[in-house]
Design a protein around this motif. Sequence first.
Motif, mmCIF file in Angstrom:
data_model
loop_
_atom_site.group_PDB
_atom_site.id
_atom_site.type_symbol
_atom_site.label_atom_id
_atom_site.label_comp_id
_atom_site.label_asym_id
_atom_site.label_seq_id
_atom_site.Cartn_x
_atom_site.Cartn_y
_atom_site.Cartn_z
ATOM 1 N N ILE A 1 0.860 -1.184 0.000
ATOM 2 C CA ILE A 1 0.000 0.000 0.000
ATOM 3 C C ILE A 1 0.899 1.238 0.000
ATOM 4 N N PRO A 2 0.731 2.139 -0.984
ATOM 5 C CA PRO A 2 1.549 3.354 -0.995
ATOM 6 C C PRO A 2 1.356 4.156 0.298
ATOM 7 N N GLU A 3 2.418 4.793 0.760
ATOM 8 C CA GLU A 3 2.398 5.486 2.053
ATOM 9 C C GLU A 3 1.296 6.530 2.153
ATOM 10 N N LYS A 4 1.097 7.321 1.109
ATOM 11 C CA LYS A 4 0.045 8.343 1.154
ATOM 12 C C LYS A 4 -1.324 7.684 1.325
ATOM 13 N N MET A 5 -1.575 6.609 0.587
ATOM 14 C CA MET A 5 -2.841 5.890 0.693
ATOM 15 C C MET A 5 -2.985 5.280 2.089
ATOM 16 N N ARG A 6 -1.918 4.684 2.603
ATOM 17 C CA ARG A 6 -1.937 4.075 3.942
ATOM 18 C C ARG A 6 -2.318 5.125 4.994
ATOM 19 N N GLY A 7 -1.720 6.317 4.894
ATOM 20 C CA GLY A 7 -2.020 7.384 5.846
ATOM 21 C C GLY A 7 -3.485 7.789 5.814
ATOM 22 N N ILE A 8 -4.043 7.870 4.614
ATOM 23 C CA ILE A 8 -5.454 8.240 4.465
ATOM 24 C C ILE A 8 -6.352 7.134 5.021
ATOM 25 N N LEU A 9 -6.026 5.890 4.732
ATOM 26 C CA LEU A 9 -6.810 4.773 5.254
ATOM 27 C C LEU A 9 -6.786 4.761 6.778
ATOM 28 N N LYS A 10 -5.630 5.037 7.373
ATOM 29 C CA LYS A 10 -5.528 5.059 8.841
ATOM 30 C C LYS A 10 -6.443 6.114 9.443
ATOM 31 N N LYS A 11 -6.594 7.250 8.777
ATOM 32 C CA LYS A 11 -7.471 8.312 9.267
ATOM 33 C C LYS A 11 -8.938 7.892 9.259
ATOM 34 N N HIS A 12 -9.261 6.892 8.452
ATOM 35 C CA HIS A 12 -10.656 6.473 8.308
ATOM 36 C C HIS A 12 -10.915 5.075 8.864
ATOM 37 N N LEU A 13 -10.015 4.608 9.734
ATOM 38 C CA LEU A 13 -10.253 3.304 10.375
ATOM 39 C C LEU A 13 -11.517 3.399 11.216
ATOM 40 N N SER A 14 -12.330 2.357 11.144
ATOM 41 C CA SER A 14 -13.536 2.335 11.974
ATOM 42 C C SER A 14 -13.128 2.313 13.435
ATOM 43 N N GLU A 15 -13.989 2.817 14.307
ATOM 44 C CA GLU A 15 -13.667 2.967 15.732
ATOM 45 C C GLU A 15 -13.241 1.663 16.365
ATOM 46 N N SER A 16 -13.797 0.544 15.930
ATOM 47 C CA SER A 16 -13.447 -0.739 16.533
ATOM 48 C C SER A 16 -12.020 -1.157 16.186
ATOM 49 N N GLU A 17 -11.428 -0.565 15.119
ATOM 50 C CA GLU A 17 -10.090 -0.936 14.706
ATOM 51 C C GLU A 17 -9.048 0.128 15.093
ATOM 52 N N ALA A 18 -9.487 1.332 15.388
ATOM 53 C CA ALA A 18 -8.549 2.446 15.650
ATOM 54 C C ALA A 18 -7.834 2.296 16.973
#
Length: 135
Positions: A118-135
């Motif tokens: 996963i490209p770093e920029k995409m990974r960072g964006i995905l992390k910002k949108h992790l569902s509460e149960s996974e964050a």
Amino acid sequence: MIQIPLQIRFADCDIAGHIHNAVYLHYFETGRMHFFVSQLGKNWDWKKKGIILKKNSITYHQPSYLEDELTVILSCSHIGTKSFTLLYKIIDAGAELKAEGSSLLVCMDYTKNQSIEIPEKMRGILKKHLSESEA
């Protein structure tokens, strides 16, 4: 979590007047592409840093109709090395859950025809949108 309003077309409906079950995959895709374009920008190199769909899952809760105002709510539930899972909820204007589902996506370099991390920029964006149960 991001929310995207959906446009229901007459062609989305089946003979019973419901939104046809297969159309929900299009709604998921609409949400997914809006999410990525809005977060990564229009100049993202999808050929070298793309995604390919591995699996979809849908659970239908209530029928939707042409007159409904629908929204797709999108979040991320899993981030691996090369793959991630997006979650979708389709709700109406009254916030009633109509359908929900998930997509397992794999990052892909189409110029080399191989999966990539996963490209770093995409990974960072995905992390910002992790569902509460996974964050």
